[in-house]
Design a protein around this motif. Structure first.
Motif, mmCIF file in Angstrom:
data_model
loop_
_atom_site.group_PDB
_atom_site.id
_atom_site.type_symbol
_atom_site.label_atom_id
_atom_site.label_comp_id
_atom_site.label_asym_id
_atom_site.label_seq_id
_atom_site.Cartn_x
_atom_site.Cartn_y
_atom_site.Cartn_z
ATOM 1 N N LYS A 127 13.858 3.897 -1.846
ATOM 2 C CA LYS A 127 14.925 4.872 -1.638
ATOM 3 C C LYS A 127 15.846 4.434 -0.499
ATOM 4 N N ILE A 128 15.233 3.954 0.576
ATOM 5 C CA ILE A 128 16.084 3.583 1.697
ATOM 6 C C ILE A 128 16.895 2.348 1.358
ATOM 7 N N LEU A 187 0.834 -1.201 0.000
ATOM 8 C CA LEU A 187 0.000 0.000 0.000
ATOM 9 C C LEU A 187 0.871 1.254 0.000
ATOM 10 N N GLU A 188 1.886 1.243 0.866
ATOM 11 C CA GLU A 188 2.750 2.427 0.935
ATOM 12 C C GLU A 188 3.409 2.693 -0.410
ATOM 13 N N ASN A 208 9.711 11.285 6.369
ATOM 14 C CA ASN A 208 8.314 11.705 6.422
ATOM 15 C C ASN A 208 7.333 10.657 5.934
ATOM 16 N N PHE A 209 7.749 9.879 4.959
ATOM 17 C CA PHE A 209 6.753 9.032 4.300
ATOM 18 C C PHE A 209 6.989 7.536 4.447
ATOM 19 N N ARG A 210 8.091 7.144 5.008
ATOM 20 C CA ARG A 210 8.281 5.722 5.272
ATOM 21 C C ARG A 210 7.505 5.386 6.541
ATOM 22 N N GLY A 211 6.746 4.304 6.473
ATOM 23 C CA GLY A 211 5.924 3.921 7.611
ATOM 24 C C GLY A 211 6.740 3.823 8.883
#
Lengths: 223, 523
Positions: free
Chosen positions: B255-256, B167-168, B307-310
């Protein structure tokens, strides 16, 4: 519903501090390889390792996330990135090096100022197998800690002191056992349970492969 | 320069229903020593199309595959079957998509579509904090919905985690243009939140710092590359390549993983040279890699991940360790001075003087360039002033011309507000709005109406719904009567959708029937 054995589980972040040559990562490598669990190969590299211990009296399994830091003086500015959110800090010195002991004291000062409140601090002298060349006496360390505790206002837990040898393995597991017993296990378990419920049943901090469902259920049912 | 492997097809809702081939599954859960990013490419499989709420094809199509690094002369002694054990268990985007394809998951697909389309339309008006919060709220909302629909409802924790990952990725692939400052400045420069502008300034400052210290090599950091062997430059290049891939991926997880892969190469290299594999050895090499990689927009990338990684994946564990390491390394570089380097004062000063000269030369060049352009603003270094972007949809241009809205006047106060507007949509008939709705319309009248209009233009338009209103506002008797009526009239509609509609419309049967009719018409 009575909980099965080792149903209590808590995870803690432990940061390693100390000069380069004191062997702080050797202590951890010894700890990770030497204990009853099989070696858990980390996925990226050995600067981050995990190891679990069991505390039989309280029937609790504690998983340490061990964060290594660069000990070189020039990289000391990176340390806050590592000790933020840490539950425990292992400040390591080399019993054959007075300089390294002074450096460990500096870390303790910095931790008391900047680290999260309630962080468990252990001041550990490595290379106890080289006591012939000893420069730092244990009694001296005890004195330092006693004085430090009396000066430290506003709480903060007592500093754990110990000596060990990463080379022979002497005392290594004991250090982690003592830290484990000093950690706020109940708090962590309750917090994890709360987070799990909040997140619709999932546990915060990821899912532990070893104990997935039992843990989530317990978290949901205990309160 | 940032690679731009993707250009967004920003046509209207039509792209939302398109069917795409969206990934190459797990076909290369191979012996690759690096963490598999394969699920983020869509180049390979020509086979079966996958239903994917439009987001998936947004991933780069020509992104070099991490497999490339297998050619490195570096070997890692990690059993491939174990390599995911800690932070990264195998993540299979295709499995997630195939679950979404199941008929029983239709309502979830609609929630996602609806959310994405409203975000894409409205996102440019959100503040930076709202962009984050709304996505977090939606993830939480979907997490609750997973429990209601098969096949998600009966999943175990591991499959559910895969679903949350999926989902992410789905959501962030699609919303990248709204959430990643270097993209936002291209697509909606007139609606840059302040903190996004700040991120871009930090990017530029950091890139300038890297330029300033471009002469740095291993010896300045006490890294003996000679001692590390002949492979050392080779290895450096591989780590640099991995890190620089960060700009080719849109999902925070991908990205990570670029960062983790770079770190992993450093460790495998240390291992192969029988060096200690601890932070003492790792940190200097990581810093050197950052110096040499000169990654564009590194700061924006790190902030985007934060900010956007769960939260469940980023706050603890190995990922967190390496994210902290790169953050620490960036901080070190930002504050770098002669004291942190192994260098004589003379050599350092000479480098700094050379840099000053170069910098002045550049300023002159920039000034020349600026006088060539007529309307360049003061901070031309950062964001070249863009011609006023003409909104792509008629709806938006109507907004501007009619209401003369400034971004701040159309800001939603929170994700709730977004939800309310959507719930307004769910009662499209002209019934008197409830008190809540009146409030929200009072705050953002134009936008609420526009959102309703826009939603009505969508093929699927009744998906994302806010949590139901507080229990005490609802007459349960009325609800259950409304439910019975709707079940009779619309036997084919999903029960849970009916319930949601009833909750949102406070049991007003007439309004509910209107909403359901709309639904049936769409089907």
């Amino acid at each position: 519903m009575s909980a099965p054995a080792t149903s209590r589980f808590a995870q803690f972040k432990l940061v390693l501090l100390g000069e380069s040559a004191v062997g702080k990562s050797s202590i951890v490598h010894r700890f990770v390889k030497n204990t009853f669990d099989e070696l858990r190969e980390s996925t990226i590299g050995a600067a981050f390792l995990t190891q679990t211990i069991t505390i039989p009296e309280t029937d609790t399994t504690i998983k340490f996330e061990i964060w290594d830091t660069a000990g070189q003086e020039r990289y000391k500015s990176l340390a806050p990135m590592y000790y933020r959110n840490a539950n425990a800090a292992l400040c390591v010195y080399d019993i054959t090096s007075r300089v390294s002991f002074n450096r460990a004291q500096d870390w303790i000062k910095e931790l008391r100022k900047q680290a999260p409140e309630g962080i468990v601090i252990a001041l550990v002298g490595n290379k106890s197998d080289l006591s012939d060349n000893r420069e730092v006496e244990l009694s001296e360390v005890e004195e330092y800690v006693e004085q430090y505790n009396s000066e430290a206002t506003g709480g903060g837990s007592t500093i754990i002191i110990a000596e060990c040898s990463a080379k022979t393995g002497d005392g290594v597991l004991e250090v982690f056992n003592r830290i484990g017993r000093a950690l706020p296990v109940e708090e962590a378990i309750n917090a994890a349970g709360g987070r799990a419920r909040q997140a619709g049943g999932r546990r915060a901090g990821g899912v532990d492969l070893n104990r997935p469902r039992a843990q989530a259920q317990q978290g949901g049912s205990c309160c | 320069m940032t690679m731009q492997p993707y250009t967004p097809p920003l046509d209207n809702g039509s792209s939302i229903t398109s069917i795409h081939n969206s990934g190459n599954t797990t076909s290369n859960n191979n012996n690759d020593n690096l963490i598999d990013l394969s699920d983020s490419e869509n180049t390979q499989q020509e086979g079966q199309p996958q239903p994917s709420p439009q987001a998936v094809p947004q991933v780069p199509t020509q992104a070099p595959h991490p497999e490339a690094t297998r050619h490195a002369s570096i070997h890692v002694d990690v059993n491939p079957s174990e390599q995911y054990q800690q932070s990264h268990r195998p993540f299979d985007f295709h499995v997630f998509l195939s679950h979404l394809r199941k008929k029983s998951a239709d309502p979830l697909v609609r929630y996602i579509r609806s959310f994405l389309s409203s975000y894409i339309r409205q996102g440019y008006t959100f503040s930076a904090e709202q962009r984050i919060k709304i996505i977090i709220d939606f993830k939480q909302f979907m997490n609750d919905k997973f429990a209601m629909y098969e096949p998600f409802a009966s999943m175990d924790d591991i499959d559910l985690e895969n679903s949350r990952e999926g989902l992410e990725k789905l959501v962030m692939n699609r919303l990248y243009d709204q959430c990643f400052p270097p993209e936002v400045v291209k697509t909606n420069p007139q609606f840059m939140p302040d903190s996004y502008t700040r991120d871009l300034i930090l990017d530029k400052e950091f890139e300038t710092t890297l330029e300033k210290f471009s002469w740095i090599n291993g010896t300045h950091l006490d890294i003996d590359l000679d001692e590390l062997g002949t492979d050392s430059t080779n290895f450096l290049d591989h780590a640099i390549n991995e890190l620089n891939k960060i700009n080719q991926y849109r999902a925070p997880r991908d990205k990570i993983i670029c960062i983790l892969n770079a770190c992993k190469i450093i460790f495998s290299f240390l291992k192969s040279t029988n060096k200690e594999t601890n932070a003492d050895a790792f940190v200097p090499l990581l810093i050197l890699v950052i110096f040499k990689a000169k990654t564009s927009n590194l700061i924006s990338n790190i902030h985007y991940i934060e900010n956007f990684r769960g939260e469940e994946w980023v706050n603890r564990g190995e990922t967190s360790y390496y994210l902290s390491s790169i953050q620490g390394a960036i901080g070190f570089i930002k504050n770098l001075g002669v004291d942190e380097l192994t260098i004589t004062n003379e050599e350092y000063d000479a480098h700094m003087e050379a840099w000053e000269a170069e910098r002045k030369q550049r300023e002159v060049e920039i000034k020349i360039n600026q006088t060539d352009k007529t309307d360049s603003g003061g901070d031309g270094l950062l964001v070249q002033p863009q011609p006023q972007h003409i909104p792509s949809t008629p709806m938006r241009s109507a907004d501007y011309s009619q209401q003369g809205l400034s971004p701040s006047s159309v800001l939603f106060s929170s994700a709730e507000m977004l939800g309310k507007s959507i719930s307004n949509f769910l009662s499209p008939s002209a019934t008197p709005p409830s008190q809540d709705q009146q409030q929200s319309q009072a705050v953002v009248p134009a936008v609420s109406q526009n959102m309703i209009d826009e939603f009505q233009n969508l093929p699927d338009n009744q998906e994302y719904q806010p949590p139901p209103p507080p229990e005490n506002e609802i007459n349960h008797q009325q609800l259950s009567e409304a439910y019975d009526t709707l079940r009779e009239v619309f036997p084919n509609l999903d029960k849970n959708i009916l319930k949601d509609i009833i909750y949102l419309n406070r049991g007003d049967v007439d309004v509910c029937i209107d909403a359901c009719l709309q639904l049936v018409a769409d089907e």
